[in-house]
Write an enzyme that holds these catalytic residues in place. Structure first.
Site, PDB file in Angstrom:
ATOM      1  N   ASP A 140      -6.103  -3.265   3.569  1.00 19.03           N
ATOM      2  CA  ASP A 140      -4.668  -3.553   3.411  1.00 19.03           C
ATOM      3  C   ASP A 140      -4.450  -4.189   2.050  1.00 19.03           C
ATOM      4  O   ASP A 140      -4.566  -5.404   1.903  1.00 19.03           O
ATOM      5  CB  ASP A 140      -4.184  -4.559   4.466  1.00 19.03           C
ATOM      6  CG  ASP A 140      -4.171  -3.998   5.865  1.00 19.03           C
ATOM      7  OD1 ASP A 140      -3.326  -3.150   6.144  1.00 19.03           O
ATOM      8  OD2 ASP A 140      -5.005  -4.428   6.685  1.00 19.03           O
ATOM      9  N   ARG A 148      -6.110  -7.913   0.346  1.00 17.20           N
ATOM     10  CA  ARG A 148      -7.440  -8.335   0.797  1.00 17.20           C
ATOM     11  C   ARG A 148      -8.401  -8.554  -0.364  1.00 17.20           C
ATOM     12  O   ARG A 148      -9.437  -9.180  -0.185  1.00 17.20           O
ATOM     13  CB  ARG A 148      -8.039  -7.286   1.747  1.00 17.20           C
ATOM     14  CG  ARG A 148      -7.129  -6.841   2.873  1.00 17.20           C
ATOM     15  CD  ARG A 148      -6.605  -7.996   3.712  1.00 17.20           C
ATOM     16  NE  ARG A 148      -5.785  -7.525   4.810  1.00 17.20           N
ATOM     17  CZ  ARG A 148      -5.005  -8.295   5.546  1.00 17.20           C
ATOM     18  NH1 ARG A 148      -4.914  -9.587   5.289  1.00 17.20           N
ATOM     19  NH2 ARG A 148      -4.298  -7.790   6.543  1.00 17.20           N
ATOM     20  N   ARG A 209       7.555  -7.888   2.659  1.00 17.53           N
ATOM     21  CA  ARG A 209       6.613  -6.763   2.577  1.00 17.53           C
ATOM     22  C   ARG A 209       7.357  -5.431   2.520  1.00 17.53           C
ATOM     23  O   ARG A 209       6.750  -4.395   2.244  1.00 17.53           O
ATOM     24  CB  ARG A 209       5.670  -6.797   3.770  1.00 17.53           C
ATOM     25  CG  ARG A 209       4.792  -8.046   3.813  1.00 17.53           C
ATOM     26  CD  ARG A 209       4.101  -8.185   5.157  1.00 17.53           C
ATOM     27  NE  ARG A 209       3.230  -7.068   5.409  1.00 17.53           N
ATOM     28  CZ  ARG A 209       2.879  -6.656   6.626  1.00 17.53           C
ATOM     29  NH1 ARG A 209       3.384  -7.258   7.705  1.00 17.53           N
ATOM     30  NH2 ARG A 209       2.060  -5.644   6.776  1.00 17.53           N
ATOM     31  N   LYS A 239       3.731   2.820   6.599  1.00 16.81           N
ATOM     32  CA  LYS A 239       3.708   2.059   7.849  1.00 16.81           C
ATOM     33  C   LYS A 239       5.003   1.257   7.980  1.00 16.81           C
ATOM     34  O   LYS A 239       5.672   1.002   6.975  1.00 16.81           O
ATOM     35  CB  LYS A 239       2.491   1.134   7.891  1.00 16.81           C
ATOM     36  CG  LYS A 239       2.431   0.069   6.780  1.00 16.81           C
ATOM     37  CD  LYS A 239       1.132  -0.711   6.851  1.00 16.81           C
ATOM     38  CE  LYS A 239       1.109  -1.838   5.835  1.00 16.81           C
ATOM     39  NZ  LYS A 239      -0.183  -2.540   5.814  1.00 16.81           N
ATOM     40  N   HIS A 240       5.425   0.915   9.204  1.00 21.17           N
ATOM     41  CA  HIS A 240       4.783   1.110  10.498  1.00 21.17           C
ATOM     42  C   HIS A 240       5.717   1.995  11.314  1.00 21.17           C
ATOM     43  O   HIS A 240       6.802   1.551  11.681  1.00 21.17           O
ATOM     44  CB  HIS A 240       4.583  -0.197  11.206  1.00 21.17           C
ATOM     45  CG  HIS A 240       3.887  -1.252  10.365  1.00 21.17           C
ATOM     46  ND1 HIS A 240       4.540  -1.966   9.370  1.00 21.17           N
ATOM     47  CD2 HIS A 240       2.609  -1.691  10.359  1.00 21.17           C
ATOM     48  CE1 HIS A 240       3.687  -2.816   8.816  1.00 21.17           C
ATOM     49  NE2 HIS A 240       2.508  -2.670   9.383  1.00 21.17           N
ATOM     50  N   HIS A 252       1.779  -9.149  16.172  1.00 23.33           N
ATOM     51  CA  HIS A 252       0.471  -9.772  16.354  1.00 23.33           C
ATOM     52  C   HIS A 252       0.439 -10.578  17.643  1.00 23.33           C
ATOM     53  O   HIS A 252      -0.591 -10.649  18.321  1.00 23.33           O
ATOM     54  CB  HIS A 252       0.150 -10.717  15.192  1.00 23.33           C
ATOM     55  CG  HIS A 252      -0.293 -10.026  13.953  1.00 23.33           C
ATOM     56  ND1 HIS A 252       0.581  -9.570  13.009  1.00 23.33           N
ATOM     57  CD2 HIS A 252      -1.535  -9.711  13.501  1.00 23.33           C
ATOM     58  CE1 HIS A 252      -0.097  -9.011  12.022  1.00 23.33           C
ATOM     59  NE2 HIS A 252      -1.377  -9.085  12.295  1.00 23.33           N
ATOM     60  N   ASP A 325      -1.939   0.926  14.076  1.00 22.19           N
ATOM     61  CA  ASP A 325      -2.072  -0.435  13.584  1.00 22.19           C
ATOM     62  C   ASP A 325      -3.233  -1.055  14.361  1.00 22.19           C
ATOM     63  O   ASP A 325      -3.749  -0.467  15.315  1.00 22.19           O
ATOM     64  CB  ASP A 325      -0.766  -1.202  13.791  1.00 22.19           C
ATOM     65  CG  ASP A 325      -0.602  -2.360  12.819  1.00 22.19           C
ATOM     66  OD1 ASP A 325      -1.606  -2.770  12.208  1.00 22.19           O
ATOM     67  OD2 ASP A 325       0.526  -2.867  12.675  1.00 22.19           O
TER      68      ASP A 325
END
Length: 605
Positions: A140, A148, A209, A239-240, A252, A325
């Site tokens: 990601d 990352r 984002r 995404k998403h 999450h 995901d």
């Protein structure tokens, strides 16, 4: 995969916000019937696989450690605890994985040379198995608040900042440069761009984002960034799907419900995904959300055949790779057990199963589903063919290796870093400038106090942001002192900041997702009461400005990464003029039915 940090908790009505937004041949580059010759070669390869090998090709998993064969003891322990193996190489071999995803928290991304060596080590492990299939290594790397791989790799402004800049050329350049750096480290699938249209200011998981709230503008930037990434030889991932932009729940930790009608979905959520498909995007990631207007079964989109097959495949015509995901997220685990989720995802139309919480359970569940007749081998082969087409397109079947000696010639070069700074300089948005307070000049206000929120670095940047901002302002001729006051400053911290302001000529305060009850408001109000000029910089959501109406100069930076903070400093100092335009509307805090700063608002000098 979504970021896990907390967003603004303000809750204007959905109706208000919606109203405000008004070794294979090169012929395999585009999969489809015209490439039957290439498909025949891939099908022959698939026909020689065992059932266990076929199952493994569908899984993309985390693996702990900086090295494929010699991870640190703590990572050996994590691999043993979660997978029953010691090393990432053993994990690839045990489950015949089709892919591996890199995370900083899994200790995969220390530095570019280490990442390249890890990629080669993992490829070596996979190529040592029967049929010598390369891995598709992913991560990601959205930039902005989700990345990352940090410095010395080049880090660009995030999506909402790019939306404020509004330049497709910049979006394309971002994708091209970021993609070239990922490829140099052996990462060939990036889970970006975010195609969600953020029409809900209270969205805790997408927010900055997203490129913004205008579906057409988001669509243009999604297509441009996709073109940049894929030109560099890295698979982009929109995404998403079918759209995570209008929710107040983080998938999450919960199960978001999107209440858009089918007509609203077509107008608001679908355009960026349509644009991505038209741009030839290689993969699309599913969302763990419930959209009753698209499927009233109660299943999340990740497990919905009407959404993934009926809409994405058949209506939108996407025949690339569909990746879930992360399967360890609560949004996909509330209705079914971890053994059922991967099976149902495949039945819905998914091709890649990402980061199962228990890989052994998920892997064996898919295997058993085929053995019991719930899934057919033909269904698995359909997805494996798509994955192999992508690996072939990326050149992995011919040459999966990364040139470790070439890393320094590509990753974090002076030219790339300069491009990131130039792009950032076109994104900073000036929301308020009463009385022409900005720009500040070292001759008039030589001593600056920089206070405010210092959230944890989102992407391995130098941080903390107050320090970065003070350093940048000092380099521009001021004498700037940093004092971190945090996202929830205590009364004692506020007193220290007020006392320090008495020794400064002006104060710059970084705000982070200010709410109605946030003590950040108290901090700013006390600083204003000192009589010193106060300049505020929203380092995440631009909605902060509505909570602090007394501030005479307010900038939106959209993230607290170095590149965006430095750009804000240059605007404060008048080294560059503010050029960004709000890609989302900002509602009034006291009356969310009214827009304070409309879409496209942005002042200049």
């Amino acid at each position: 995969m979504p970021d896990t940090s907390t967003g603004n908790t303000a809750k204007p009505s959905r109706r208000t916000v919606l109203a405000a937004t008004a070794g294979v041949t090169a012929a395999l580059a585009v999969p489809g019937p015209a490439h039957a010759h290439g498909d025949r070669r891939l099908r022959r390869l698939i026909s020689r696989m065992t059932l266990e090998e076929k199952v493994g090709q569908l899984f993309v998993s985390r693996a702990y450690g900086h090295s494929a064969t010699a991870p640190d003891q703590a990572d050996i322990d994590a691999n043993l605890r979660e997978f029953g193996v010691r090393t990432p190489a053993e994990l690839v071999a045990r489950y015949r994985l089709g892919g591996v995803i890199y995370f900083a928290w899994a200790h995969n991304t220390r530095d570019p040379h280490q990442i390249a060596a890890l990629s080669n080590g993992l490829q070596r492990a996979s190529l040592g198995l029967p049929h010598r299939l390369p891995l598709l290594i992913s991560t990601d790397q959205e930039h902005g608040i989700v990345a990352r791989i940090g410095r010395p790799a080049t880090l660009f402004p995030g999506a909402m900042a790019i939306g404020a800049g509004g330049s497709r050329t910049d979006a394309r350049a971002l994708g091209r440069i970021a993609g070239s750096e990922l490829r140099a480290m052996g990462v060939r699938q990036d889970y970006t761009p975010v195609a969600d249209v953020n029409v809900n200011p209270a969205n805790p998981v997408i927010g900055v984002r997203s490129f913004g709230a205008d579906p057409d503008a988001v669509a243009r930037l999604v297509a441009a960034e996709t073109a940049g990434y894929q030109r560099s030889g890295v698979a982009a991932t929109a995404k998403h799907f079918p759209g995570h932009g209008d929710t107040e729940t983080d998938s999450h930790y919960g199960f978001p419900v999107i209440r858009h009608t089918r007509a609203q979905w077509e107008a608001l959520d679908a355009p960026p995904f349509r644009a991505a498909i038209e741009a030839g995007i290689d993969s699309i990631m599913t969302a763990h959300i419930l959209v009753p207007a698209l499927d009233d079964s109660g299943d999340p989109a990740t497990l919905s055949r009407p959404i993934l097959t009926g809409i994405l495949r058949e209506q939108l015509g996407f025949d690339g790779v569909v990746v879930t995901d992360a399967l360890d997220m609560a949004g996909v685990r509330q209705k079914y057990g971890d053994d059922r989720v991967p099976v149902l995802a495949l039945k819905a139309g998914v091709d890649q199963l990402l980061n199962a919480p228990r890989l052994d359970l998920a892997w064996n569940a898919v295997l058993k589903a085929v053995q019991d007749g719930e899934l057919t081998e033909e269904r698995l082969e359909e997805s494996i063919l798509r994955v192999l087409r992508l690996k072939a397109k990326l050149g992995l079947l011919d040459d999966p290796w990364t040139d470790e000696d070439a890393v320094d010639r590509v990753v974090g070069t002076a030219a790339h870093l300069a491009t990131a700074d130039r792009i950032a300089g076109r994104t900073t948005t000036l929301l308020v400038n009463e009385g022409g307070l900005l720009p500040l000049a070292p001759d008039d206000t030589p001593r600056l106090l920089v206070v405010g929120a210092d959230p944890a670095s989102p992407s391995g940047t130098t941080g903390p942001p107050t320090t970065v901002l003070a350093r940048a302002l000092t380099e521009l001729g001021f004498t700037a002192t940093a004092l971190s006051t945090g996202t929830a400053p205590s009364a004692a911290v506020i007193e220290r900041a007020v006392a320090a302001a008495g020794e400064a000529d002006a104060v710059v305060v970084a705000t982070y997702n200010v709410t109605a009850t946030s003590s950040q408001r108290t901090l700013v109000e006390r600083l204003l009461a000192t009589g010193r000029p106060v300049v505020a910089v929203a380092v995440r959501n631009p909605y902060d400005a509505a909570r602090l109406p007394g501030v005479r100069a307010y900038l939106a930076a959209y993230s607290w990464t170095d590149v965006e903070v430095r750009a804000a400093a240059r605007v404060i100092a008048g080294q560059v003029e503010p050029r960004g335009k709000l890609p989302v509307p900002v509602q009034r805090a006291d009356d969310p039915t009214r827009v304070l700063y409309p879409l496209g608002h942005g002042l200049t000098y």
